[in-house]
Design an enzyme around this catalytic site. Structure first.
Site, PDB file in Angstrom:
ATOM      1  N   SER A  32      -5.531   5.646 -11.542  1.00 35.10           N
ATOM      2  CA  SER A  32      -6.474   4.927 -12.398  1.00 35.10           C
ATOM      3  C   SER A  32      -6.233   5.297 -13.858  1.00 35.10           C
ATOM      4  O   SER A  32      -6.333   4.475 -14.757  1.00 35.10           O
ATOM      5  CB  SER A  32      -7.916   5.270 -12.016  1.00 35.10           C
TER       6      SER A  32
ATOM      7  N   GLU B  82      -4.046  -1.982  -7.514  1.00 31.22           N
ATOM      8  CA  GLU B  82      -4.232  -2.861  -8.682  1.00 31.22           C
ATOM      9  C   GLU B  82      -5.609  -2.691  -9.302  1.00 31.22           C
ATOM     10  O   GLU B  82      -6.228  -3.637  -9.761  1.00 31.22           O
ATOM     11  CB  GLU B  82      -3.948  -4.337  -8.316  1.00 31.22           C
TER      12      GLU B  82
ATOM     13  N   ARG C 175     -14.997 -17.057  24.898  1.00 26.59           N
ATOM     14  CA  ARG C 175     -15.482 -15.937  25.695  1.00 26.59           C
ATOM     15  C   ARG C 175     -16.926 -16.183  26.143  1.00 26.59           C
ATOM     16  O   ARG C 175     -17.800 -16.401  25.331  1.00 26.59           O
ATOM     17  CB  ARG C 175     -15.427 -14.671  24.839  1.00 26.59           C
TER      18      ARG C 175
ATOM     19  N   LEU D  39       4.555   1.698 -12.172  1.00 19.99           N
ATOM     20  CA  LEU D  39       3.583   2.210 -13.154  1.00 19.99           C
ATOM     21  C   LEU D  39       3.018   3.569 -12.728  1.00 19.99           C
ATOM     22  O   LEU D  39       3.097   4.553 -13.464  1.00 19.99           O
ATOM     23  CB  LEU D  39       2.439   1.202 -13.328  1.00 19.99           C
TER      24      LEU D  39
END
Lengths: 254, 430
Positions: free
Chosen positions: B178, B411, B316, B171
């Site tokens: 955007s 995305e 730890r 795309l």
């Protein structure tokens, strides 16, 4: 050759169990397919793929959630399944190997199985008794702790692992009961398509209580307790001190 | 269960009136009621969002087992070499992680969207680079074909996509991220209309070197601006396609992200997905759903960070105490776990909304926005909690820190998500 495989639903091996009220607390605990039973299913499916066996039937004894265990077995390649339902605890607290092996005996006789593959033991009870008891009840040859199986469907050669080495045993005539140990094979992962296809495979359900078998425990569990927490180790200065402590404190050398 | 069903019916009736008014793909009430009798229903409405059906749980366990046993040992190597190992991609196909929602008749597993997200989460918990390949493939390409493909296209592509063919979603371009509709790639019809020629350059295309098929968005009618955008299924060995060199990235290094150049690539009109000029709708719609998959990935990253941090902190000791027992540390990891839980619930709620045919676009945007933020916090805090060793490549924490950053970008950037949410909020109050 028709193979019957016992699959047990047990506490998942990674779970840290807790003892409450003199019993292992099973509430909301993750349960899985017993690892040794998984190995047994894998072996049966391999025998089918080698065209030595023509049907693999998975069987479990447990509550209604045990269908998930059967589904895993079906997804790995079992053809159909038998679910013997019971709400009795199957971790030795209520249902014990003698009753379990009688249930298996009945099914084996109905199914006319040629080979029974079981895990060597359940990781919850650690008994290792169902296989030998079942063989005894059926009057069949048995080999336990199988690490390698070779068969043409009529006779079988099994390598079994013992503490002192590997023993090779020939079963000249099937049927037989074989229990499976860790090094027999590496079980396959059930793939997603197979997991979904397993839903369509046949599962016959019957209640353990309806089988005309006395399910009462033969042994009474007196006490269940967690092993004492591991004590911190100590540092020793030299070899003499080590020998002294091993001899006089730990009492592990004479 | 019998008691909750009627209760839910009332809720559904009230919401469905709003459903029609909201900007989304519309589902008829008839569709909704037929879904109500489907098998997965019981687990969806009467239980907690973290209670899954047997199918979903078994799917999740299968993914978890593969990822932890088979994938984990290979993660560092793939990150170092910036390449996915072929055996990993084969593993994804063999285990069914590439055809999850594809119907069984096409060789898929016929699972639901929630199951796909659970798989993405479990794989991300080990390696988000592998997860993104599966996520794009399942939630973008496969689903686009399932939703808008002709039966010929489905017969042709879905079995391959389930079995052995990786796909890519082409795309974005250098000048259209955007602003996706500003794309310049064109699809010029031949005089007799018997083929289209694709010309242009796509950028930031994941899985490009491995892909056997590209879902390409190109404008077949630039005069109509975005209403000319058309989607094409393009075989990757078509003449005229060049895959550029993979970008050298901060994170998700094993996942190849490449320019893809189309130079007079001939495409048969039978490879147009859906209708000419409708491509802009398809890409918006599919990305609306796909971003829930990204949220699942981000949650996987966050949980993967805790998987490293918690055992470390409990082991730890400093000043005679396990650092996990210092109150300051406890407050921090408790806060983070709470946020991860919130993001997780939002994600699976968005999955359920989509499965039920209820509006989910606002929620999907919210969940992608929020999960990427939570993942970033988780990764950053984890390195702090690990101290010096967190800063080295001895542990995978630094990899999660690098991997999570793209979560707020791809995305749909976080800013775009915020705008989407704001617009939908305004619609609600109009």
């Amino acid at each position: 050759m028709k193979i019957l495989v016992g699959v047990k639903r047990v506490v998942d091996y990674a779970v840290k169990v807790r003892v409450q009220n003199n019993t292992v607390d099973l509430k909301n605990i993750k349960m899985s397919l017993n690892p040794f039973c998984e190995i047994a299913i894998e072996e049966a499916v391999r025998l089918k793929e080698q065209k030595v066996a023509d049907e693999v039937v998975a069987m479990t004894i447990g509550p209604k959630q045990a269908t998930e265990t059967l589904r895993t077995a079906l997804a790995m390649g079992a053809d159909r399944a038998i679910h013997i339902t019971t709400d009795l605890r199957t971790d030795y607290m209520e249902l014990q190997p003698f009753a379990v092996s009688q249930i298996f005996q009945k099914i084996v006789e109905e199914e006319n199985s040629d080979l029974v593959l079981l895990g060597k033991q359940g990781i919850d009870s650690d008994c290792g008794q169902t296989g030998p008891m079942l063989a005894g009840l059926l009057g069949w040859p048995q080999v336990t702790f199988a690490a390698n199986i070779e068969t043409d469907g009529k006779s079988m050669t099994v390598e079994r692992e013992t503490d002192s080495g590997t023993e090779t045993i020939k079963i000249s005539q099937l049927p037989a009961v074989v229990t499976c140990d860790l090094r027999l094979n590496e079980p396959r992962y059930a793939t997603l398509p197979n997991i979904m296809k397993a839903k369509k495979k046949k599962v016959d359900t019957r209640a353990a209580e309806d089988m005309g078998i006395d399910l009462a425990p033969r042994n009474q569990v007196l006490e269940v307790y967690e092993p004492p927490p591991r004590k911190e180790g100590i540092m020793v200065e030299n070899m003499d001190e080590l020998i002294d402590k091993l001899k006089n404190e730990a009492g592990v050398i004479a | 269960k019998q008691q909750t069903k009627p209760f839910f019916l009332m809720i559904v009736a009230a919401v469905s009136r709003n459903a029609v008014a909201t900007f989304c793909r519309s589902y008829s009430i008839r569709q909704l009621s037929s879904m109500m009798t489907s098998e997965g229903w019981d687990g969806i409405v009467s239980g907690p969002l973290t209670a899954f059906s047997e199918d979903e749980q078994m799917t999740r366990d299968a993914a978890k087992q593969w990822a932890q046993d088979k994938l984990k040992p290979l993660v560092r190597k793939m990150d170092d070499e910036c390449k996915l190992l072929p055996e990993v991609i084969e593993g994804l196909f063999q285990h069914g992680f590439m055809g999850m929602e594809i119907e069984e008749e096409y060789g898929g597993s016929g699972l639901n969207f929630t199951s796909a997200c659970l798989v993405i989460e479990e794989i991300s918990r080990v390696d988000p680079s592998v997860a993104i390949l599966a996520d794009i493939h399942n939630t973008l390409t496969n689903n686009a074909i399932r939703f808008w493909g002709s039966s010929t296209q489905k017969d042709r592509w879905l079995p391959r996509l389930a079995k052995d063919t990786v796909s890519s979603f082409a795309l974005s371009e250098a000048n259209s991220g955007s602003d996706a509709f500003a794309m310049k790639t064109t699809a010029t019809p031949s005089k007799d209309g018997s083929y289209y020629l694709l010309n242009g350059s796509k950028l930031w295309i994941s899985n490009a070197p491995e892909a056997g098929v590209f879902l390409v968005f190109a404008n077949a009618n630039p005069e109509k601006a975005y209403k000319g955008i058309t989607s094409f299924l393009v075989d990757s060995n078509s003449e005229g396609i060049t895959i550029g060199k993979p970008e050298k990235k901060l994170g998700l290094r094993a996942s190849a992200t490449c320019p893809v150049i189309f130079d007079n690539v001939k495409v048969d009109p039978e490879n147009i997905l859906g209708d000419i000029g409708e491509g802009y709708k398809y890409c918006i719609n599919i990305l609306n759903e796909g971003r829930i998959g990204i949220a699942a990935q981000q949650i996987g990253i966050a949980k993967g960070c805790l998987d490293i941090a918690m055992p470390y902190m409990m082991d730890r000791t400093q000043f005679g105490t396990a650092i996990a027992d210092f109150q300051g540390m406890q407050h921090q990891y408790a806060q983070l776990a709470t946020e991860i839980h919130a993001a997780e619930l939002m994600t699976y709620n968005a999955c359920r909304l989509k499965e039920c045919g209820l509006p989910f676009i606002k929620q999907a945007s919210m969940v992608k926005l929020y999960s990427s933020q939570v993942a970033e916090r988780a990764a950053s805090k984890t390195i702090e909690w690990l101290g010096g060793i967190g800063f080295t490549q001895d542990l995978l924490a630094e990899k999660f820190y690098r991997d999570c950053k793209v979560g707020s970008i791809y995305e749909g950037t976080s800013n775009i998500q915020l705008q989407t949410i704001a617009k939908l909020m305004q619609k609600e109050y109009r």
